[in-house]
Design a protein around this motif. Structure first.
Motif, mmCIF file in Angstrom:
data_model
loop_
_atom_site.group_PDB
_atom_site.id
_atom_site.type_symbol
_atom_site.label_atom_id
_atom_site.label_comp_id
_atom_site.label_asym_id
_atom_site.label_seq_id
_atom_site.Cartn_x
_atom_site.Cartn_y
_atom_site.Cartn_z
ATOM 1 N N ARG A 59 0.811 -1.213 0.000
ATOM 2 C CA ARG A 59 0.000 0.000 0.000
ATOM 3 C C ARG A 59 0.847 1.268 0.000
ATOM 4 N NH1 ARG A 59 -4.476 1.694 4.646
ATOM 5 N NH2 ARG A 59 -5.396 3.395 3.452
ATOM 6 N N LYS A 60 2.045 1.187 0.526
ATOM 7 C CA LYS A 60 2.891 2.380 0.570
ATOM 8 C C LYS A 60 3.461 2.729 -0.805
ATOM 9 C CE LYS A 60 7.033 -0.128 2.138
ATOM 10 N NZ LYS A 60 7.867 0.079 0.964
ATOM 11 N N ASN A 61 3.335 1.809 -1.754
ATOM 12 C CA ASN A 61 3.914 2.039 -3.077
ATOM 13 C C ASN A 61 2.895 2.038 -4.214
ATOM 14 O OD1 ASN A 61 6.490 2.061 -1.927
ATOM 15 N ND2 ASN A 61 6.722 -0.149 -2.154
ATOM 16 N N TYR A 62 1.799 1.337 -4.034
ATOM 17 C CA TYR A 62 0.844 1.144 -5.131
ATOM 18 C C TYR A 62 -0.572 1.512 -4.688
ATOM 19 C CZ TYR A 62 4.725 -1.676 -6.868
ATOM 20 O OH TYR A 62 5.965 -2.094 -7.278
ATOM 21 N N SER A 63 -1.381 1.961 -5.640
ATOM 22 C CA SER A 63 -2.777 2.248 -5.313
ATOM 23 C C SER A 63 -3.544 0.934 -5.158
ATOM 24 C CB SER A 63 -3.410 3.107 -6.416
ATOM 25 O OG SER A 63 -3.579 2.345 -7.599
ATOM 26 N N CYS A 64 -4.600 0.983 -4.393
ATOM 27 C CA CYS A 64 -5.473 -0.195 -4.233
ATOM 28 C C CYS A 64 -6.073 -0.566 -5.593
ATOM 29 C CB CYS A 64 -6.582 0.101 -3.230
ATOM 30 S SG CYS A 64 -6.020 0.772 -1.657
ATOM 31 N N ARG A 65 -6.408 0.472 -6.360
ATOM 32 C CA ARG A 65 -7.049 0.262 -7.658
ATOM 33 C C ARG A 65 -6.185 -0.582 -8.593
ATOM 34 N NH1 ARG A 65 -7.400 1.215 -12.587
ATOM 35 N NH2 ARG A 65 -5.240 1.921 -12.520
ATOM 36 N N LEU A 66 -4.879 -0.304 -8.601
ATOM 37 C CA LEU A 66 -3.978 -1.012 -9.512
ATOM 38 C C LEU A 66 -4.043 -2.524 -9.273
ATOM 39 C CD1 LEU A 66 -1.757 -1.068 -11.649
ATOM 40 C CD2 LEU A 66 -0.092 -0.711 -9.810
ATOM 41 N N CYS A 67 -3.980 -2.919 -7.997
ATOM 42 C CA CYS A 67 -3.943 -4.357 -7.686
ATOM 43 C C CYS A 67 -5.315 -5.009 -7.804
ATOM 44 C CB CYS A 67 -3.390 -4.570 -6.271
ATOM 45 S SG CYS A 67 -1.680 -4.019 -6.074
ATOM 46 N N HIS A 68 -6.347 -4.314 -7.354
ATOM 47 C CA HIS A 68 -7.663 -4.943 -7.286
ATOM 48 C C HIS A 68 -8.495 -4.755 -8.554
ATOM 49 C CE1 HIS A 68 -7.450 -6.349 -3.148
ATOM 50 N NE2 HIS A 68 -6.857 -5.217 -2.835
ATOM 51 N N VAL A 69 -8.106 -3.843 -9.411
ATOM 52 C CA VAL A 69 -8.834 -3.661 -10.676
ATOM 53 C C VAL A 69 -7.971 -4.125 -11.839
ATOM 54 C CG1 VAL A 69 -9.948 -2.019 -12.234
ATOM 55 C CG2 VAL A 69 -10.217 -1.771 -9.749
ATOM 56 N N ASP A 70 -6.819 -3.492 -12.040
ATOM 57 C CA ASP A 70 -6.002 -3.801 -13.218
ATOM 58 C C ASP A 70 -5.405 -5.208 -13.150
ATOM 59 O OD1 ASP A 70 -6.624 -1.276 -13.944
ATOM 60 O OD2 ASP A 70 -4.599 -0.454 -13.828
ATOM 61 N N ILE A 71 -4.915 -5.594 -11.972
ATOM 62 C CA ILE A 71 -4.302 -6.929 -11.852
ATOM 63 C C ILE A 71 -5.342 -7.981 -11.526
ATOM 64 C CG2 ILE A 71 -2.587 -8.280 -10.568
ATOM 65 C CD1 ILE A 71 -0.920 -5.746 -10.288
ATOM 66 N N GLY A 72 -6.374 -7.601 -10.792
ATOM 67 C CA GLY A 72 -7.510 -8.504 -10.633
ATOM 68 C C GLY A 72 -7.618 -9.282 -9.338
ATOM 69 N N PHE A 73 -6.950 -8.813 -8.288
ATOM 70 C CA PHE A 73 -7.109 -9.484 -6.996
ATOM 71 C C PHE A 73 -8.505 -9.222 -6.440
ATOM 72 C CE2 PHE A 73 -2.455 -9.016 -7.096
ATOM 73 C CZ PHE A 73 -2.080 -10.313 -6.768
ATOM 74 N N PHE A 203 -18.911 11.947 3.372
ATOM 75 C CA PHE A 203 -18.188 11.034 2.480
ATOM 76 C C PHE A 203 -17.372 11.863 1.497
ATOM 77 C CE2 PHE A 203 -17.546 8.803 -1.458
ATOM 78 C CZ PHE A 203 -16.979 7.620 -1.005
ATOM 79 N N SER A 204 -16.096 11.570 1.404
ATOM 80 C CA SER A 204 -15.206 12.297 0.502
ATOM 81 C C SER A 204 -14.827 11.416 -0.687
ATOM 82 C CB SER A 204 -13.940 12.733 1.234
ATOM 83 O OG SER A 204 -13.020 13.283 0.306
ATOM 84 N N HIS A 205 -15.328 11.804 -1.862
ATOM 85 C CA HIS A 205 -14.907 11.095 -3.073
ATOM 86 C C HIS A 205 -13.410 11.293 -3.333
ATOM 87 C CE1 HIS A 205 -19.047 10.304 -4.732
ATOM 88 N NE2 HIS A 205 -18.388 9.253 -5.147
ATOM 89 N N SER A 206 -12.918 12.516 -3.093
ATOM 90 C CA SER A 206 -11.519 12.798 -3.428
ATOM 91 C C SER A 206 -10.565 11.937 -2.597
ATOM 92 C CB SER A 206 -11.210 14.281 -3.223
ATOM 93 O OG SER A 206 -11.416 14.661 -1.878
ATOM 94 N N LYS A 207 -10.897 11.724 -1.315
ATOM 95 C CA LYS A 207 -10.019 10.901 -0.475
ATOM 96 C C LYS A 207 -10.021 9.447 -0.943
ATOM 97 C CE LYS A 207 -10.691 13.763 3.647
ATOM 98 N NZ LYS A 207 -11.322 13.846 4.986
ATOM 99 N N HIS A 208 -11.170 8.980 -1.407
ATOM 100 C CA HIS A 208 -11.259 7.578 -1.826
ATOM 101 C C HIS A 208 -10.685 7.356 -3.225
ATOM 102 C CE1 HIS A 208 -13.972 7.387 1.634
ATOM 103 N NE2 HIS A 208 -13.845 6.074 1.593
ATOM 104 N N THR A 209 -10.906 8.319 -4.122
ATOM 105 C CA THR A 209 -10.421 8.105 -5.492
ATOM 106 C C THR A 209 -8.898 8.140 -5.567
ATOM 107 O OG1 THR A 209 -10.758 10.472 -5.933
ATOM 108 C CG2 THR A 209 -12.505 8.942 -6.631
ATOM 109 N N ALA A 210 -8.239 8.800 -4.598
ATOM 110 C CA ALA A 210 -6.771 8.811 -4.607
ATOM 111 C C ALA A 210 -6.219 7.392 -4.544
ATOM 112 C CB ALA A 210 -6.251 9.621 -3.418
ATOM 113 N N TRP A 211 -6.929 6.510 -3.849
ATOM 114 C CA TRP A 211 -6.466 5.127 -3.706
ATOM 115 C C TRP A 211 -7.217 4.178 -4.638
ATOM 116 C CZ3 TRP A 211 -2.477 4.459 -0.312
ATOM 117 C CH2 TRP A 211 -2.257 5.495 0.616
ATOM 118 N N ASN A 212 -8.496 4.469 -4.852
ATOM 119 C CA ASN A 212 -9.372 3.464 -5.467
ATOM 120 C C ASN A 212 -9.841 3.777 -6.873
ATOM 121 O OD1 ASN A 212 -9.205 2.311 -2.913
ATOM 122 N ND2 ASN A 212 -11.136 3.215 -2.229
ATOM 123 N N GLY A 213 -9.635 5.010 -7.340
ATOM 124 C CA GLY A 213 -10.307 5.393 -8.569
ATOM 125 C C GLY A 213 -11.807 5.323 -8.333
#
Length: 267
Positions: A59-73, A203-213
């Protein structure tokens, strides 16, 4: 204020009672273990210990979105059914752990191989953890000391760390991620609390999209994209649904009520 604190205590007590009733009371993890996921789908058949995945390391290096969406975990432990054969083909962990990819100037170690020497076995136990590793705990402590602190969870305020630029998240990988069009980040909005006296949720969209898209949450977790169209309760959240998919497991725990119920109460 006293009334709000009392209501928070009542909700936490109710949640604790519900968890006890379901027989799923969980031991509070140590900060270094918060967010760790044990993966044991196929390890035993291969004669190896289960994989212990530390979210904080990634998590300190990669967004959650990258692993759970693009890579597919998947979003729940064990749901991806990761096999060594898949990693060796460059899927899942093997997307980065292939012996060729780098992070910064450092080569990322190869995840799995069909054969290995006694020396190479040391690489296996980086993931297939045999026992508690003091070096791992020391590495976490050193990293936590460099980050803004938080009381609960793993003791790191990831939101502030990202806002201060202490974390530079990788959000795409060549050959894996598709080019995405820029989308307008929706404004923050309030969700009315269902308990009288409890501050409303901001609820903050901006705080969540930084990690999750957008696509990590919609539509798999929240079907609706219009405020109020997805109906859910605190019981469902404590049961690991909706916000509870991340909060309590990786993101800050739900017992930190004020982080969400943050709208000032007018007297």
């Amino acid at each position: 204020m006293k009334k709000a604190l009392l209501l928070i205590s009542i909700i936490l007590l109710a949640a604790s009672t519900a968890i006890h009733a379901a027989g799923t009371k969980k031991k509070k993890p140590l900060p270094a273990d918060f967010g760790a996921v044990t993966i044991a789908n196929y390890s035993q058949q291969a004669g190896l210990s289960p994989v212990v995945f530390d979210h904080w390391v990634h998590r300190k290096n990669y967004s959650c979105r990258l692993c759970h969406v693009d890579i597919g975990f998947g979003m729940t432990a064990g749901s991806t059914k990761i096999r060594a054969a898949d990693n060796m083909k460059g899927y899942f962990c093997g997307t980065c752990h292939n012996g060729r990819s780098t992070f910064g100037k450092n080569k990322i170690f190869e995840a799995c191989s069909a054969t290995y020497t006694r020396e190479e076995y040391k690489r296996c136990v980086k993931c297939h953890v045999l026992e508690k590793d003091p070096a791992r705990e020391e590495a976490f402590a050193a990293f936590r000391d460099s980050m803004p602190r938080e009381t609960l969870g793993n003791g790191i305020n990831w939101e502030v760390a990202e806002q201060k630029g202490l974390l530079k998240l990788v959000d795409r990988l060549d050959g894996v991620s598709v080019k995405r069009s820029d989308m307008k980040v929706e404004n923050d909005f309030a969700l009315k609390s269902k308990v009288e006296g409890m501050p409303d949720i901001i609820f903050s969209h901006s705080k969540h999209t930084a990690w999750n898209g957008c696509e990590l949450c919609h539509p798999d977790i929240f079907v609706g994209i219009k405020t109020g169209t997805t109906k859910y309760s605190m019981i469902e959240i404590f049961d690991g649904k909706y916000c509870g998919v991340c909060h309590d497991k990786v993101a800050f725990p739900q017992s930190d009520c004020k982080r969400c119920h943050a709208k000032p109460v007018r007297s």
